[in-house]
Design a protein around this motif. Structure first.
Motif, PDB file in Angstrom:
ATOM      1  N   SER A 292       2.549  -8.345   7.411  1.00 52.40           N
ATOM      2  CA  SER A 292       2.423  -7.197   6.502  1.00 52.40           C
ATOM      3  C   SER A 292       1.088  -7.207   5.772  1.00 52.40           C
ATOM      4  O   SER A 292       0.417  -6.171   5.665  1.00 52.40           O
ATOM      5  N   ALA A 296      -1.974  -4.461   6.298  1.00 56.49           N
ATOM      6  CA  ALA A 296      -2.478  -3.697   5.155  1.00 56.49           C
ATOM      7  C   ALA A 296      -3.977  -3.891   4.964  1.00 56.49           C
ATOM      8  O   ALA A 296      -4.711  -2.932   4.696  1.00 56.49           O
ATOM      9  N   SER A 327      11.800  -8.351   7.483  1.00 59.77           N
ATOM     10  CA  SER A 327      10.751  -7.506   6.918  1.00 59.77           C
ATOM     11  C   SER A 327      10.868  -6.031   7.325  1.00 59.77           C
ATOM     12  O   SER A 327      10.025  -5.229   6.964  1.00 59.77           O
ATOM     13  N   LYS A 419       9.833  -3.249   5.068  1.00 60.77           N
ATOM     14  CA  LYS A 419      10.148  -3.607   3.687  1.00 60.77           C
ATOM     15  C   LYS A 419       8.903  -3.575   2.821  1.00 60.77           C
ATOM     16  O   LYS A 419       7.880  -4.164   3.150  1.00 60.77           O
ATOM     17  N   SER A 420       8.981  -2.878   1.705  1.00 57.07           N
ATOM     18  CA  SER A 420       7.903  -2.813   0.720  1.00 57.07           C
ATOM     19  C   SER A 420       8.520  -2.991  -0.653  1.00 57.07           C
ATOM     20  O   SER A 420       9.137  -2.067  -1.195  1.00 57.07           O
ATOM     21  N   ARG A 431       0.982   2.259   9.205  1.00 59.94           N
ATOM     22  CA  ARG A 431       1.473   2.426   7.838  1.00 59.94           C
ATOM     23  C   ARG A 431       0.654   3.438   7.048  1.00 59.94           C
ATOM     24  O   ARG A 431       0.432   3.293   5.853  1.00 59.94           O
ATOM     25  N   GLN A 474       5.588   9.737   0.893  1.00 58.15           N
ATOM     26  CA  GLN A 474       6.236   8.426   0.976  1.00 58.15           C
ATOM     27  C   GLN A 474       7.722   8.628   1.215  1.00 58.15           C
ATOM     28  O   GLN A 474       8.407   9.263   0.415  1.00 58.15           O
ATOM     29  N   ASN A 501      -2.253  -5.201  -1.288  1.00 56.20           N
ATOM     30  CA  ASN A 501      -2.004  -4.608   0.021  1.00 56.20           C
ATOM     31  C   ASN A 501      -1.847  -3.095  -0.033  1.00 56.20           C
ATOM     32  O   ASN A 501      -1.378  -2.486   0.923  1.00 56.20           O
ATOM     33  N   CYS A 502      -2.229  -2.489  -1.140  1.00 59.62           N
ATOM     34  CA  CYS A 502      -2.140  -1.036  -1.267  1.00 59.62           C
ATOM     35  C   CYS A 502      -3.170  -0.378  -0.350  1.00 59.62           C
ATOM     36  O   CYS A 502      -4.326  -0.772  -0.314  1.00 59.62           O
TER      37      CYS A 502
END
Length: 589
Positions: A292, A296, A327, A419-420, A431, A474, A501-502
């Motif tokens: 993840s 990102a 995840s 999963k976030s 993503r 979103q 990780n945004c």
């Protein structure tokens, strides 16, 4: 190795600190003594690490000369961003962090100057510094100082320029050394390495004895390069910026046997620091090898124009990493947990539950708003209005869209519901949450899918009612009462920090509209006292004001930028069991 007046002469294979000539008695210049070809130095970055060699972000390529006497045509430009690291020590020997050619003819070529006075290659290096105490030197593997040249001074003052003249009976090969940076290779009249597929270099060493030769700086086939490097670790503390220092070298070299190379040394600009900070973050994610985080950071690196070769390297590494089953929601779990028949709505789910600050009854947080113009409303029946004429007659619009989104998620590639935090997000493999990217994943299985039609209708309704432009979508999946969405502000601009990780694009926004589908859940809104907020804490024990608001299926929550600055919002876990819920959050500009 001998360093004198900003010049370092090194014979490949000679230990650091020893004299560079073949018998140790020449005082820094090679003697006309024949020796075996030296083995090429290898980059420490290429052996078992993830640190990249200096590579181009932007480059154009020209043609090489057809013969040694044919001048090179065309101008090439590049932007390289190597990072300082243990594997690329800027203070190490010549072979530390760069790849130098194997020089088979150095003794004879440089010796020819001493014997006959013949000089075939000549390079004028002109260095200018834009800050005080810049340490710049030239390190040679082939060639020598011209007669009467004293080399570069130990340091350069701001706006000071210095010139060094180099010569050789064959090629001139070496490095530019700038304090705190990895060495920058250059070559005059060298043979390019053997071409690989597509005509690109295959990674072979440079030859200085072939007929077709070229001039380059930083990398083969580049005559203009911008090399940036961070000084230590950078702090990407907010938005697109970064705190810290960096050094930039702008270098260009002309064509032909008699060439001039100009070098400008300056401090890194804000955008360059942001790019370097992102490269550091990407390298760190590559070292951690967490799916993840790496995915990102690859997305962020693309937005910040990190060099393509490093992004490609990270992409290849990502393909070797398997997503942990915990995840993401698998297709099987989606089919089991996200069923409409599991949707719940408590009988007492009515009204707002307000918890004022208990530290003081006069606390500013209990006033209801921090500034005029704040808006935060929860309105029922908004999904029904938005999907009027889109959802089939006789079917509740919220139920229709809920089932359509679950269907689309089950037909998306495994792992796209990931999963976030405490909830799951439906996106494409990259993503990307841009409207086009979200609609594309919803319509991948069927261009006329109900999910695509429904989301398009919500976007059109939102833009029409609120006079907004939707910039991001979103899709939040909440399987049960254990899911949550932590307290947060929505990111409305580059000055806000969205987490390491945004992947937000940081376009300036003015509001958010969030539609709720499925089970009823409470949204917690909470006042906040910080530099962005207009609220003032009543003291060190200020607790802020908390408000719990029910959002039922088909409802929508709208808030604007002033409210977002002064409050946070989130979805807390529930102690009692509840069914699945999907929220569609539209970020608006």
């Amino acid at each position: 190795m001998v360093a004198a007046a900003g010049l370092v002469l090194e014979r490949p294979g000679t230990p650091s600190g020893s004299v560079c000539c073949s018998d140790g008695a020449c005082g820094g210049y090679p003697t006309p003594r024949t020796r075996a070809p030296a083995e090429s130095s290898r980059s420490s970055c290429s052996e078992g690490g993830v640190h990249p060699r200096p590579c181009a972000l932007e480059e154009s390529r020209g043609d090489e000369p057809s013969s040694p006497s044919t001048p090179m045509s065309g101008s090439k430009s590049a932007l390289s961003t190597p990072l300082a690291s243990a594997a690329r020590s800027p203070s190490g020997p010549l072979e530390g962090g760069v790849r130098l050619p194997a020089i088979a003819t150095r003794a004879s070529s440089t010796g020819a100057i001493g014997r006959s006075g013949v000089t075939r290659s000549h390079l004028t290096v002109r260095v200018t510094s834009k800050f005080d105490d810049a340490e710049v030197s030239v390190e040679l593997a082939e060639g020598e100082l011209d007669r009467g040249c004293d080399g570069l001074p130990a340091t350069l003052a701001k706006d000071q320029s210095a010139v060094v003249q180099l010569r050789s009976s064959g090629a001139i090969v070496g490095n530019l050394r700038v304090a705190g940076m990895a060495p920058i290779p250059f070559g005059i009249q060298v043979k390019p390495s053997t071409s690989g597929p597509g005509g690109k270099p295959a990674g072979g060493v440079l030859s200085t004895s072939a007929a077709e030769r070229m001039n380059f700086v930083a990398a083969e086939h580049r005559q203009k390069s911008v090399v940036a490097q961070a000084v230590g670790e950078l702090d990407a503390s907010s938005g697109l910026g970064a705190k810290g220092d960096g050094t930039v070298v702008e270098a260009s070299v002309g064509p032909g046997w008699r060439a001039e190379m100009t070098v400008l040394v300056r401090r890194a600009k804000k955008k360059e620091l942001a790019r370097l900070a992102q490269e550091q973050a990407l390298l760190h994610a590559m070292e951690q090898k967490r799916y993840s985080s790496l995915l990102a950071q690859i997305s962020r690196a693309k937005m910040r124009k990190v060099e393509t070769s490093l992004i490609d390297q990270a992409g290849r590494l990502l393909k070797t990493i398997k997503m942990p089953e915990s995840s993401f929601l698998s297709h099987k779990e989606l089919g089991k947990l996200m069923k409409w028949k599991r949707v719940t709505c408590p009988s007492d789910a009515t009204g707002d539950d307000v918890h004022p600050c208990g530290a003081s009854s006069e606390c500013h947080c209990n006033a209801g708003e921090a500034q005029p113009g704040e808006v935060c409303d929860v309105l029922n029946g908004m999904v029904e209005r938005a999907l009027d004429g889109v959802a089939p007659a006789g079917v509740p619009a919220d139920k229709w869209l809920f089932k359509a989104l679950v269907h689309a998620a089950m037909h998306a590639p495994e792992g796209c519901v990931w999963k976030s935090g405490g909830k799951f997000l439906l996106t494409n493999e990259e993503r990307n949450q841009a409207p086009n990217a979200i609609v594309s994943i919803l319509e991948r299985d069927n261009a006329e899918s109900d999910a695509g039609k429904g989301i398009r209708a919500l976007v059109a309704h939102t833009e029409n009612v609120y006079n907004f432009q939707v910039t991001a979508i979103q899709l939040n999946f909440h399987p049960n009462n254990k899911s949550s969405h932590k307290q947060h502000r929505d990111i409305y601009g580059a000055g806000q920090k969205g987490g390491i990780n945004c992947t937000c694009s940081f376009k300036k926004c003015t509001g958010t509209v969030c539609y709720s589908l499925g089970s009823s859940r409470q949204v917690l809104t909470e006042t906040i006292c910080d530099t962005r907020s207009k609220y003032e804490a009543c003291g060190e024990e200020c607790q802020g004001c908390k408000t719990y608001r029910w959002m039922h299926s088909g409802s929508a929550m709208y808030f604007n930028a002033p409210w977002n600055n002064n409050n946070t919002h989130g979805v807390p876990q529930l102690e009692e069991a509840c069914g699945p819920r999907i929220s569609v959050a539209l970020l608006c500009a």
